[in-house]
Design an enzyme around this catalytic site. Structure first.
Site: not given
Length: 383
Positions: A263, A353, A355
């Protein structure tokens, strides 16, 4: 004034559009940039994501709050809600989830987060899609009764997100360590630009001890931790203001330390390689964004939250001070750059993302790629 289920509220945009509804959460006034998210689930992860600092989130999903609020899914270390405000269509009348400890509204009241419900979020989302994210404000209670012209002036007077340097607002003040699960294999220094708790957790599950450091920590300082790799996290604000972190990442690349970014970290790596950034019209915010990997041809459905992006074209290779680099990923919706890397493999990043607990797990192998990179760089370490 005591807030009731019928306390008035109004969402006001800087272009003069206004949407009347009812207050929920805390009563009062909040200002921020109005953005929308397309996620059907995951409002708790969204609201506690530091990348949403100073943003009023408009939920595209019409029914919010049915899963309540728990003590496990927060994405900020301090369990803080970072959104400036929340605008929704319908608030669930009851909580129905076995993990819920309280309701969404209870948590918003506890953290003094102003919300508005009962507005036509379909119209608001279409407006933001067509005309772009924009300065906004939610006014509830007595404040909602002021003349629209006065409220618009208050909205317009707030600082713009374009040019905003916000990482310092959300970054840790002091370094802290997230230990590896089981036997420690590697040490990674993670720069906290607004890091989500899921990231060190993913590292931990792979035997990585994560040392989280404040944004801007010099490389000579992090070398005291003898890192096997360096990571730069997600975060809020305009990457064009992140000159200090760009300089840090250039130092990391010069030291030939394995690098991974997501990001905001993708934008910083891109800038360190000589790329430029720009503010998107309405950004990508949701858990259903298709991204193609131009190195493998694989398509991932990803979770995203960004309003800025790198300038570049799919698959383009270009020269940098650290060797050739290329645009590795782009978004299939609009061709936005979603990943860059040195062709040597020593540094790579993605805009989405991997995660994220609120999205699919298609991108989880990016963590394994980092492990493999550190193993190749330090073959004597535990594999």
């Amino acid at each position: 004034m005591t807030m009731t289920a019928h306390t008035p509220a109004i969402l006001v945009l800087a272009d003069g559009r206004a949407f009347r509804g009812r207050a929920f959460g805390a009563e009062g006034v909040t200002l921020g940039e109005a953005v929308f998210t397309t996620g059907m689930t995951g409002y708790q992860e969204t609201m506690t994501d530091p990348s949403y600092h100073r943003q009023i989130v408009v939920a595209a999903a019409p029914h919010i709050g049915n899963t309540g609020w728990n003590d496990e899914d927060d994405e900020s270390r301090g369990r803080n809600i970072w959104v400036a405000g929340l605008a929704i269509r319908d608030l669930s009348a009851r909580v129905s989830n076995w993990r819920a400890n309280r309701s969404l509204e209870d948590e918003m009241k506890a953290q003094e987060i102003v919300g508005i419900k009962g507005v036509d979020t379909r119209t608001i989302v279409r407006h933001l899609r067509n005309y772009g994210s924009i300065s906004a404000g939610i006014f509830s209670g007595e404040a909602a009764n002021e003349p629209i012209e006065a409220l618009v002036e208050k909205v317009r007077a707030q600082p713009s997100m374009d040019g905003a340097d916000l990482a310092g607002d959300v970054s840790t003040d002091e370094p802290y360590v997230v230990p590896a699960e089981g036997e420690k294999r590697y040490t990674v220094v993670a720069y906290d630009m607004g890091i989500k708790t899921a990231t060190p957790r993913n590292f931990s599950q792979r035997g990585i001890e994560t040392v989280v450091v404040p944004a801007g920590t010099p490389v000579n300082k992090i070398k005291e931790y003898a890192p096997d790799g360096v990571f730069v996290s997600n975060g809020p604000g305009d990457p064009a203001t992140a000159d200090e972190m760009v300089s840090v990442v250039r130092d990391v690349l010069a030291e030939d330390i394995p690098f991974f970014g997501i990001c905001f970290g993708n934008q910083i790596l891109g800038r360190a390689l000589g790329m430029k950034t720009f503010k998107m019209t309405f950004g990508h915010r949701g858990i259903n964004v298709p991204v193609i990997n131009h190195l493998t041809g694989k398509i991932d459905i990803t979770a995203q939250n960004h309003g800025f992006a790198l300038e570049g074209e799919a698959g383009v290779t270009f020269d940098t001070d650290f060797g050739p680099a290329q645009v590795t990923h782009t978004c299939l919706n609009d061709n936005t750059v979603e990943g860059v890397a040195l062709t040597s493999g020593m540094a790579y990043s993605v805009q989405y993302h991997p995660e994220s607990a609120a999205g699919p797990h298609d991108a989880h192998p990016l963590f394994d790629q980092f492990v493999e990179l550190m193993a190749a760089k330090s073959p004597n370490l535990k594999r």
